[in-house]
Design a protein around this motif. Structure first.
Motif, PDB file in Angstrom:
ATOM      1  N   GLN A 354      14.159  -8.218   0.295  1.00 58.05           N
ATOM      2  CA  GLN A 354      14.952  -9.374   0.706  1.00 58.05           C
ATOM      3  C   GLN A 354      14.444  -9.969   2.018  1.00 58.05           C
ATOM      4  N   GLU A 355      13.818  -9.153   2.861  1.00 57.28           N
ATOM      5  CA  GLU A 355      13.284  -9.658   4.132  1.00 57.28           C
ATOM      6  C   GLU A 355      12.029 -10.508   3.936  1.00 57.28           C
ATOM      7  N   LEU A 356      11.227 -10.207   2.921  1.00 53.21           N
ATOM      8  CA  LEU A 356       9.933 -10.857   2.729  1.00 53.21           C
ATOM      9  C   LEU A 356      10.090 -12.244   2.117  1.00 53.21           C
ATOM     10  N   ASP A 357       9.119 -13.097   2.418  1.00 55.05           N
ATOM     11  CA  ASP A 357       9.055 -14.398   1.758  1.00 55.05           C
ATOM     12  C   ASP A 357       7.707 -14.501   1.030  1.00 55.05           C
ATOM     13  N   TRP A 358       7.675 -15.305  -0.021  1.00 51.46           N
ATOM     14  CA  TRP A 358       6.496 -15.393  -0.867  1.00 51.46           C
ATOM     15  C   TRP A 358       5.307 -16.005  -0.131  1.00 51.46           C
ATOM     16  N   LYS A 359       5.545 -16.889   0.789  1.00 51.17           N
ATOM     17  CA  LYS A 359       4.451 -17.600   1.443  1.00 51.17           C
ATOM     18  C   LYS A 359       3.651 -16.698   2.367  1.00 51.17           C
ATOM     19  N   ASN A 360       4.337 -15.903   3.191  1.00 50.06           N
ATOM     20  CA  ASN A 360       3.642 -15.110   4.208  1.00 50.06           C
ATOM     21  C   ASN A 360       3.424 -13.660   3.813  1.00 50.06           C
ATOM     22  N   ASN A 361       4.113 -13.189   2.796  1.00 51.62           N
ATOM     23  CA  ASN A 361       3.991 -11.777   2.400  1.00 51.62           C
ATOM     24  C   ASN A 361       3.840 -11.660   0.885  1.00 51.62           C
ATOM     25  N   PHE A 362       2.896 -12.434   0.345  1.00 45.89           N
ATOM     26  CA  PHE A 362       2.778 -12.528  -1.117  1.00 45.89           C
ATOM     27  C   PHE A 362       2.479 -11.162  -1.746  1.00 45.89           C
ATOM     28  N   LYS A 363       1.539 -10.393  -1.175  1.00 51.71           N
ATOM     29  CA  LYS A 363       1.120  -9.137  -1.804  1.00 51.71           C
ATOM     30  C   LYS A 363       2.270  -8.144  -1.902  1.00 51.71           C
ATOM     31  N   ASP A 364       2.935  -7.871  -0.753  1.00 50.46           N
ATOM     32  CA  ASP A 364       4.056  -6.915  -0.772  1.00 50.46           C
ATOM     33  C   ASP A 364       5.207  -7.439  -1.612  1.00 50.46           C
ATOM     34  N   LYS A 365       5.478  -8.725  -1.531  1.00 51.13           N
ATOM     35  CA  LYS A 365       6.566  -9.322  -2.310  1.00 51.13           C
ATOM     36  C   LYS A 365       6.296  -9.182  -3.795  1.00 51.13           C
ATOM     37  N   ALA A 366       5.027  -9.397  -4.205  1.00 51.10           N
ATOM     38  CA  ALA A 366       4.670  -9.305  -5.622  1.00 51.10           C
ATOM     39  C   ALA A 366       4.813  -7.877  -6.138  1.00 51.10           C
ATOM     40  N   ILE A 367       4.374  -6.902  -5.326  1.00 46.60           N
ATOM     41  CA  ILE A 367       4.486  -5.506  -5.744  1.00 46.60           C
ATOM     42  C   ILE A 367       5.952  -5.109  -5.910  1.00 46.60           C
ATOM     43  N   LEU A 368       6.769  -5.481  -4.924  1.00 47.07           N
ATOM     44  CA  LEU A 368       8.193  -5.139  -5.004  1.00 47.07           C
ATOM     45  C   LEU A 368       8.883  -5.904  -6.120  1.00 47.07           C
ATOM     46  N   TRP A 369       8.437  -7.137  -6.378  1.00 47.11           N
ATOM     47  CA  TRP A 369       9.010  -7.882  -7.504  1.00 47.11           C
ATOM     48  C   TRP A 369       8.706  -7.185  -8.814  1.00 47.11           C
TER      49      TRP A 369
END
Length: 477
Positions: A354-369
């Protein structure tokens, strides 16, 4: 009897008892300095005055009792050494002040102060109580008090003596409603009990919270209490066992501990609170938060030197920060509680997602998604199975249509048997042959789109199977 200032003091000195009287000294300020040789008792009286002050009395056998009285006066005790002050079934009290005076030679010592059965079943107590610089040798007790307006301030007092057994003293506030509490720089050398009390704050008052600041507690019992606003312990030291169990928040309040030190075991078990916060505090012994229910919890820069128990804790994680969740997770891991540990590991990942945003943290956001889509942060094997079957069905369907569109335009699409046969073969993650062919034949090189869909489908399938295996292993060491 019609009282004047002089005959009022003389009656106390000679008789010591006034019963069933109205003492109307409107506007008078009365100072009583006699060292009485007997007890003073007011029973069923109405006392009216601007101020009545007992000053400099030195008689450690003197008992002053008020029974079923209405006191429309500022009642003050200054620089006294007496046996006890007792209030029972008091109807009203404008204000009460106990103080040692401002000279360093002044002292205030009292064996017992007791409030009992005051306003609990009738009217509420609307008074300001200030107790400053006093030594309570044996008893300080509030029983069945309904104090809903005004404040109770205890400042720089001492309760009991150091290195004295707890059972010799009776310091407690119980079965009462206490409004606008401020305990500041008090030393509770012996056992102090707050049991079944409701702490309230009148919003019209300047108090922002009921607060305990810079107090020293030994054995404290704060069980079965409830509060309707904020309750804060700041820079307090807890030297012995502390129990804050079965607490209840009735109006979205906050229980705060800021810059506190806990030397011995402390328990918050079975409490149900809206918000619980601990900041910059040290627990030198075990802390227990078992079977608690918090809507929100904050743990910031807290040192659990011997660990903490968070077994069966329940939270609304939407409002909890990741640091607090990670702290709880670490303590659960130390306690080898694998069940709750996995639950909070999932909470931490969810908070991070929930803390991450797609623009600046795409890699971690994608893995967690991907983790959220496959098993959820709770690592559910049933969700992983649905992910495998659904993901495989989507990619296989796309591959099926690409193959038939590109290579076999005359194929009968109504043949469900061929579709299902190929689908189950596609589920074999290590089978890279064309699932639509009976023989072991690779996909035709001319079908580039089909190859891309096929490879992506196998990747999704392998990921889903891996996540399902991990879900089955989540309770493993």
């Amino acid at each position: 009897m019609i009282y004047t200032k002089d005959n009022f003091i003389n009656t106390l000195d000679v008789i010591g008892v006034i019963e069933n009287e109205t003492i109307d000294l409107t506007g008078e300020e009365i100072i009583i300095e006699n060292n009485f040789l007997h007890s003073l008792e007011f029973s069923n009286c109405e006392i009216i005055a601007n101020k009545i002050e007992f000053f400099g009395i030195r008689n450690n056998l003197l008992e002053i009792r008020f029974y079923n009285c209405s006191i429309q006066a500022e009642l003050t005790f200054t620089n006294c050494i007496i046996q006890g002050i007792y209030f029972e079934k008091t109807k009203s009290l404008k204000s009460l002040n106990l103080q040692k005076g401002y000279n360093n030679e002044h002292i205030f010592e009292i064996e017992q102060l007791q409030f009992k059965d005051t306003f609990k079943t009738t009217n509420s107590l609307t008074t300001d109580i200030t107790i400053r610089g006093c030594l309570f040798k044996n008893e300080f007790s509030f029983h069945n008090i309904n104090h809903s307006i005004g404040s109770i301030k205890l400042i720089r007092n001492k309760f009991g003596y150091d290195n004295i057994e707890f059972e010799e003293h009776n310091f407690m506030m119980q079965n009462s409603t206490l409004n606008n509490i401020w305990f500041h720089k008090n030393c509770f050398y012996n056992f102090i009990s707050f049991t079944n009390c409701l702490f309230t704050r009148n919003t019209t008052d300047t108090f922002k919270a009921n607060s305990f600041t810079q107090n020293i507690f030994n054995f404290i019992y704060f069980n079965q209490c409830s509060f309707n606003n904020n309750e804060t312990f700041t820079k307090c030291e807890f030297k012995d066992y502390s129990y804050f169990e079965n607490l209840i928040d009735i109006n979205s309040g906050i229980l705060n501990f800021i810059d506190c030190i806990f030397h011995q075991y402390i328990s918050f078990n079975n409490s149900q609170l809206n918000k619980f916060s601990i900041e910059r505090s040290t627990f030198k012994d075990i802390a227990s938060f078992q079977q608690t229910n918090f809507q929100l919890i904050k743990i910031d820069r807290v040192n659990f030197e011997k660990g903490a128990y968070f077994d069966e804790i329940s939270l609304n994680i939407k409002g909890c920060d990741r640091i607090s969740l990670r702290t709880i997770k670490q303590q659960l891991q130390k306690a080898e509680n694998r069940i709750d540990y996995n639950r909070f590991r999932g909470y931490e990942l969810q908070a991070y997602y929930q803390e991450l945003d797609w623009k600046n943290n795409f890699k971690d956001k994608a893995i967690l998604w991907a983790t959220k889509a496959s098993t959820g942060f709770e690592h559910s094997w049933t969700k992983a199975l649905r992910f495998v079957l659904t993901g495989a069905a989507i990619f296989y369907s796309l591959f099926f249509f690409s193959e038939n569109y590109m290579l076999s335009p005359n194929l009968d699409f109504s043949s469900l048997k061929d579709f299902l046969s190929g689908y189950f073969r596609f589920l074999i993650v290590t089978d890279f042959y064309n699932p639509l062919e009976e023989k072991r034949i690779f996909i035709d090189n001319s079908n580039t789109i089909g190859w891309i869909i096929f490879i992506l489908g196998k990747i999704v399938l392998a990921f889903g199977i891996y996540e399902m295996i991990q879900a089955f292993r989540k309770f493993k060491a």
